[in-house]
Design an enzyme around this catalytic site. Structure first.
Site, mmCIF file in Angstrom:
data_model
loop_
_atom_site.group_PDB
_atom_site.id
_atom_site.type_symbol
_atom_site.label_atom_id
_atom_site.label_comp_id
_atom_site.label_asym_id
_atom_site.label_seq_id
_atom_site.Cartn_x
_atom_site.Cartn_y
_atom_site.Cartn_z
ATOM 1 N N CYS A 1 -67.238 -35.201 43.905
ATOM 2 C CA CYS A 1 -66.764 -33.988 43.221
ATOM 3 C C CYS A 1 -66.664 -34.202 41.708
ATOM 4 O O CYS A 1 -66.181 -35.240 41.257
ATOM 5 C CB CYS A 1 -65.402 -33.595 43.789
ATOM 6 S SG CYS A 1 -64.766 -32.075 43.069
ATOM 7 N N CYS B 1 -59.091 -34.451 39.444
ATOM 8 C CA CYS B 1 -57.761 -34.405 40.065
ATOM 9 C C CYS B 1 -57.283 -35.842 40.333
ATOM 10 O O CYS B 1 -57.923 -36.564 41.114
ATOM 11 C CB CYS B 1 -57.816 -33.602 41.355
ATOM 12 S SG CYS B 1 -58.664 -32.017 41.150
ATOM 13 N N CYS C 1 -57.038 -37.430 43.872
ATOM 14 C CA CYS C 1 -58.068 -37.159 44.879
ATOM 15 C C CYS C 1 -59.108 -38.260 45.056
ATOM 16 O O CYS C 1 -59.827 -38.620 44.118
ATOM 17 C CB CYS C 1 -58.767 -35.845 44.573
ATOM 18 S SG CYS C 1 -59.871 -35.380 45.935
ATOM 19 N N CYS D 1 -59.753 -25.525 59.526
ATOM 20 C CA CYS D 1 -59.876 -25.402 58.068
ATOM 21 C C CYS D 1 -61.036 -26.244 57.548
ATOM 22 O O CYS D 1 -61.084 -27.452 57.757
ATOM 23 C CB CYS D 1 -58.556 -25.854 57.452
ATOM 24 S SG CYS D 1 -58.542 -25.707 55.683
ATOM 25 N N CYS E 1 -60.089 -21.105 58.184
ATOM 26 C CA CYS E 1 -59.586 -21.231 56.816
ATOM 27 C C CYS E 1 -60.628 -22.015 56.037
ATOM 28 O O CYS E 1 -61.321 -22.855 56.597
ATOM 29 C CB CYS E 1 -58.263 -21.991 56.852
ATOM 30 S SG CYS E 1 -57.626 -22.385 55.216
ATOM 31 N N CYS F 1 -53.105 -19.268 51.393
ATOM 32 C CA CYS F 1 -52.405 -20.523 51.664
ATOM 33 C C CYS F 1 -52.348 -21.289 50.349
ATOM 34 O O CYS F 1 -53.387 -21.648 49.793
ATOM 35 C CB CYS F 1 -53.196 -21.304 52.717
ATOM 36 S SG CYS F 1 -52.593 -22.974 52.987
ATOM 37 N N ARG G 1 -45.892 -25.507 55.668
ATOM 38 C CA ARG G 1 -46.669 -26.533 56.362
ATOM 39 C C ARG G 1 -46.312 -27.945 55.896
ATOM 40 O O ARG G 1 -46.430 -28.267 54.710
ATOM 41 C CB ARG G 1 -48.166 -26.274 56.107
ATOM 42 C CG ARG G 1 -49.092 -27.083 57.009
ATOM 43 C CD ARG G 1 -50.560 -26.817 56.666
ATOM 44 N NE ARG G 1 -50.894 -25.400 56.631
ATOM 45 C CZ ARG G 1 -51.303 -24.702 57.672
ATOM 46 N NH1 ARG G 1 -51.452 -25.284 58.838
ATOM 47 N NH2 ARG G 1 -51.579 -23.422 57.553
HETATM 48 N N1 SAM Z 1 -62.096 -29.067 46.281
HETATM 49 C C1 SAM Z 1 -61.245 -28.053 46.700
HETATM 50 C C2 SAM Z 1 -60.033 -27.856 45.809
HETATM 51 O O1 SAM Z 1 -59.652 -28.779 45.100
HETATM 52 O O2 SAM Z 1 -59.471 -26.772 45.832
HETATM 53 C C3 SAM Z 1 -60.764 -28.191 48.143
HETATM 54 C C4 SAM Z 1 -60.369 -29.539 48.712
HETATM 55 S S1 SAM Z 1 -58.960 -30.343 47.991
HETATM 56 C C5 SAM Z 1 -59.099 -31.941 48.683
HETATM 57 C C6 SAM Z 1 -57.572 -29.544 48.735
HETATM 58 C C7 SAM Z 1 -56.180 -30.018 48.401
HETATM 59 O O3 SAM Z 1 -55.905 -31.264 49.052
HETATM 60 C C8 SAM Z 1 -55.833 -30.320 46.968
HETATM 61 O O4 SAM Z 1 -55.561 -29.172 46.216
HETATM 62 C C9 SAM Z 1 -54.580 -31.168 47.105
HETATM 63 O O5 SAM Z 1 -53.420 -30.365 47.109
HETATM 64 C C10 SAM Z 1 -54.768 -31.834 48.477
HETATM 65 N N2 SAM Z 1 -54.947 -33.285 48.329
HETATM 66 C C11 SAM Z 1 -56.078 -33.909 47.920
HETATM 67 N N3 SAM Z 1 -55.907 -35.243 47.863
HETATM 68 C C12 SAM Z 1 -54.632 -35.489 48.241
HETATM 69 C C13 SAM Z 1 -53.847 -36.671 48.371
HETATM 70 N N4 SAM Z 1 -54.343 -37.866 48.079
HETATM 71 N N5 SAM Z 1 -52.571 -36.560 48.781
HETATM 72 C C14 SAM Z 1 -52.066 -35.333 49.071
HETATM 73 N N6 SAM Z 1 -52.751 -34.178 48.967
HETATM 74 C C15 SAM Z 1 -54.020 -34.250 48.542
HETATM 75 C C1 DTB Z 2 -53.486 -29.072 51.854
HETATM 76 O O1 DTB Z 2 -52.538 -28.617 51.189
HETATM 77 N N1 DTB Z 2 -53.555 -30.318 52.304
HETATM 78 C C2 DTB Z 2 -54.804 -30.543 53.004
HETATM 79 C C3 DTB Z 2 -55.459 -29.144 52.981
HETATM 80 N N2 DTB Z 2 -54.551 -28.384 52.196
HETATM 81 C C4 DTB Z 2 -56.848 -28.980 52.543
HETATM 82 C C5 DTB Z 2 -55.612 -31.662 52.432
HETATM 83 C C6 DTB Z 2 -54.870 -32.963 52.314
HETATM 84 C C7 DTB Z 2 -55.825 -33.995 51.858
HETATM 85 C C8 DTB Z 2 -55.240 -35.361 51.818
HETATM 86 C C9 DTB Z 2 -56.166 -36.367 51.313
HETATM 87 C C10 DTB Z 2 -57.415 -36.554 52.108
HETATM 88 O O2 DTB Z 2 -57.358 -36.703 53.355
HETATM 89 O O3 DTB Z 2 -58.513 -36.609 51.516
HETATM 90 FE FE1 SF4 Z 3 -62.613 -32.124 43.804
HETATM 91 FE FE2 SF4 Z 3 -60.666 -33.418 45.020
HETATM 92 FE FE3 SF4 Z 3 -60.115 -31.937 42.887
HETATM 93 FE FE4 SF4 Z 3 -60.845 -30.727 45.196
HETATM 94 S S1 SF4 Z 3 -59.004 -31.927 44.834
HETATM 95 S S2 SF4 Z 3 -61.584 -30.261 43.130
HETATM 96 S S3 SF4 Z 3 -62.291 -32.272 46.005
HETATM 97 S S4 SF4 Z 3 -61.403 -33.777 42.915
#
Ligand code: SAM
Ligand code: DTB
Ligand code: SF4
Length: 330
Positions: free
Chosen positions: A54, A58, A61, A98, A130, A190, A262
């Site tokens: 990506c 973030c 992430c 989802c 979702c 959500c 949630r």
């Molecule tokens: N790329 C899209 C976005 O950022 O909207 C969708 C996928 S993204 C992984 C969805 C959500 O997962 C993020 O907004 C964040 O709140 C959550 N998330 C991602 N990595 C995480 C982590 N290491 N611990 C907890 N929540 C995480």
């Molecule tokens: C949300 O609030 N938590 C979920 C879902 N929406 C998409 C994602 C959590 C991701 C945690 C890190 C991972 O497994 O990559």
């Molecule tokens: Fe990309 Fe992860 Fe950020 Fe979603 S949360 S935009 S997958 S870097």
């Protein structure tokens, strides 16, 4: 009945958030019981349909291309594989499926057409579908709705003040616009965030303040505990205490009495007792399945034990019932 308000001040929210924790749990549990059957917990399964690589930054992430994590890049999955995974999730008791993609935003291309086919396929299985695909326009939200999408997930993640310490490649305002686009397309919204990213209590209160004062409360509010992943800038963040999760969940429950709250990422490190406190504080939804998107989640037998010990049962799917018919948070 509990009043649905959109004019909360930060001071009022701070007053709730800072109540003695047992009092806070008791009050949230009372609100929860007035609005929901406390024995019912909605179960969602996540599937990463496009993983890693990506372009965003973030800090939490593991899927951001710029950090060196163990996540392997995987191109968009095939429709059939996704539909099969949805059938399996349904058999295991999920009512919502989802689809997550490591995209900055939705683009109008072949991949989006494929996602629309996935949405159709999964909704035909009888699950609420979702998507969490990054930013999207109102037109794209409408196309997803037409394909049968039930909900769109897009988190605020943190407060407006803390936001630029976590993400620089898109703004808070961009996030709010995406939520508006999903709402306009009559999708169930959500939106929530993550705690444990070095934010202050004021930041947590600030995020709840933004969520509760949206024109409509999000229908579902995920509260994630950061899963620190090696290679990301937040890899060394200490785990949040269960009391911090409980405070966040209970305050969200009191502020948004008719929304689903949630208990999201972070369950893998929580005992049954910890999770029971979260349910008591008003959480009524979880992610099941041994993986979230890329990180581990409790195994099936652990969750079976959780449900049996606490006498909770999974909620039925509302797929096919239009969002406006559900007596929710408007
Ligand atoms: N790329 C899209 C976005 O950022 O909207 C969708 C996928 S993204 C992984 C969805 C959500 O997962 C993020 O907004 C964040 O709140 C959550 N998330 C991602 N990595 C995480 C982590 N290491 N611990 C907890 N929540 C995480
Ligand atoms: C949300 O609030 N938590 C979920 C879902 N929406 C998409 C994602 C959590 C991701 C945690 C890190 C991972 O497994 O990559
Ligand atoms: Fe990309 Fe992860 Fe950020 Fe979603 S949360 S935009 S997958 S870097």
């Amino acid at each position: 009945m509990d009043e649905i308000r959109h004019n909360w001040t930060r001071e009022e929210i701070a007053e709730i958030y800072n109540r003695p924790v047992l009092e806070l749990i008791y009050q949230a549990a009372t609100v929860h019981r007035r609005n929901f059957d406390p024995q019912e917990v909605q179960v969602s399964t996540l599937l990463s349909i496009k993983t890693g690589g990506c372009p965003e930054d973030c800090a939490y992430c593991p899927q951001a291309a710029r950090y060196h994590t163990d996540v392997k890049v995987q191109k968009l999955m095939e429709v059939e594989e996704v539909v099969n995974a949805a059938k399996d999730a349904k058999e295991k008791g999920s009512s919502r499926f989802c689809l997550g993609a490591a995209w900055r935003e939705v683009r109008d291309n072949k991949d989006f057409d494929k996602v629309l086919d996935m949405v159709k396929g999964v909704s035909d299985v009888g699950l609420e579908v979702c998507c969490t695909l990054g930013m999207l326009t109102e037109e794209q939200a409408m196309k997803l709705k037409e394909a049968g999408l039930y909900a769109y997930n897009h988190n605020l993640d943190t407060s407006e003040e803390h936001y630029d310490k976590i993400i620089s490649t898109r703004t808070y305002d961009d996030r709010l616009k995406t939520l508006e686009h999903a709402r306009k397309a009559k999708l169930s919204v959500c939106s929530g965030g993550i705690i444990g990213m070095g934010e202050s209590h004021q930041d947590r209160i600030g995020m709840l303040h933004t969520l509760v004062n949206l024109p409509q409360h999000p229908d579902s509010v995920p509260v994630n505990a950061l899963v620190p992943v090696e290679g990301t800038p937040l890899e060394n963040q200490p785990m949040v205490s269960i009391w911090e999760m409980v405070r966040m969940i209970a305050t969200a429950r009191i502020l948004m009495p008719k929304s689903m709250v949630r208990l999201s990422a972070g369950r893998i490190r929580m005992s049954i007792e910890d999770q029971a406190l979260c349910f008591l504080a008003g959480a009524n939804s979880i992610f099941a399945g041994e993986k979230l998107l890329t990180t581990p989640n409790p195994e099936k037998d652990k969750d079976q034990e959780l449900f049996q010990t606490l006498n909770i049962r999974p909620m039925a799917s509302k797929q096919g019932v239009s969002v406006e018919q559900i007596p929710h948070c408007h």
